[in-house]
Design a protein around this motif. Sequence first.
Motif, PDB file in Angstrom:
ATOM      1  N   THR A  20       0.832  -1.203   0.000  1.00 30.48           N
ATOM      2  CA  THR A  20       0.000   0.000   0.000  1.00 30.48           C
ATOM      3  C   THR A  20       0.869   1.256   0.000  1.00 30.48           C
ATOM      4  O   THR A  20       0.600   2.208  -0.737  1.00 30.48           O
ATOM      5  N   SER A  23       2.409   1.653  -3.407  1.00 33.48           N
ATOM      6  CA  SER A  23       1.391   2.093  -4.363  1.00 33.48           C
ATOM      7  C   SER A  23       1.116   3.588  -4.219  1.00 33.48           C
ATOM      8  O   SER A  23       0.990   4.312  -5.217  1.00 33.48           O
ATOM      9  N   GLN A  24       1.020   4.054  -2.991  1.00 37.27           N
ATOM     10  CA  GLN A  24       0.782   5.477  -2.769  1.00 37.27           C
ATOM     11  C   GLN A  24       1.987   6.310  -3.187  1.00 37.27           C
ATOM     12  O   GLN A  24       1.841   7.392  -3.756  1.00 37.27           O
ATOM     13  N   GLY A  27       2.295   6.320  -6.929  1.00 40.82           N
ATOM     14  CA  GLY A  27       1.130   6.951  -7.543  1.00 40.82           C
ATOM     15  C   GLY A  27       1.407   8.375  -7.970  1.00 40.82           C
ATOM     16  O   GLY A  27       0.866   8.858  -8.972  1.00 40.82           O
ATOM     17  N   ASN A  28       2.281   9.044  -7.224  1.00 41.66           N
ATOM     18  CA  ASN A  28       2.647  10.412  -7.577  1.00 41.66           C
ATOM     19  C   ASN A  28       3.597  10.458  -8.760  1.00 41.66           C
ATOM     20  O   ASN A  28       3.790  11.509  -9.357  1.00 41.66           O
ATOM     21  N   ILE A  30       3.748   7.614 -11.215  1.00 39.35           N
ATOM     22  CA  ILE A  30       3.252   6.804 -12.330  1.00 39.35           C
ATOM     23  C   ILE A  30       2.369   7.598 -13.283  1.00 39.35           C
ATOM     24  O   ILE A  30       2.549   7.537 -14.500  1.00 39.35           O
ATOM     25  N   LEU A  31       1.424   8.334 -12.758  1.00 39.38           N
ATOM     26  CA  LEU A  31       0.485   9.032 -13.642  1.00 39.38           C
ATOM     27  C   LEU A  31       1.151  10.136 -14.479  1.00 39.38           C
ATOM     28  O   LEU A  31       0.882  10.224 -15.686  1.00 39.38           O
ATOM     29  N   TYR A  74      -2.359  -0.457 -12.828  1.00 42.75           N
ATOM     30  CA  TYR A  74      -2.136   0.381 -11.652  1.00 42.75           C
ATOM     31  C   TYR A  74      -3.444   0.633 -10.896  1.00 42.75           C
ATOM     32  O   TYR A  74      -3.497   0.539  -9.671  1.00 42.75           O
ATOM     33  N   PHE A  75      -4.498   0.946 -11.633  1.00 48.60           N
ATOM     34  CA  PHE A  75      -5.771   1.222 -10.974  1.00 48.60           C
ATOM     35  C   PHE A  75      -6.484  -0.035 -10.502  1.00 48.60           C
ATOM     36  O   PHE A  75      -7.410   0.042  -9.700  1.00 48.60           O
TER      37      PHE A  75
END
Length: 96
Positions: A20, A23-24, A27-28, A30-31, A74-75
Amino acid sequence: MTTATVTPQEFGSKVAQVITLLSQTFGNIILPFASLAMIVSIVLFIAGSLFHSSTVRRMGIAGIMSVVLGVILYFSIPLIFALLRSISQPLNVSML
């Protein structure tokens, strides 16, 4: 030096916390990276179409498809963890 034993529940919860957190954190990254890769892939596809280069056009299409697949994966991480957790409960296995 001795190491303390860890129960499967503790191990599963620690692994879930680490995943987790990763992933967080990613997340900043990857997108924006996916957005940049999509722009580059679209530019490659357009350039390949303008200059009639099938190789460059295929590179653009492959890039677009890779970005879309990566973002979908990812999602879907929370869905995959929920699925693993729901499968592990009836089997009485301690996963995540």
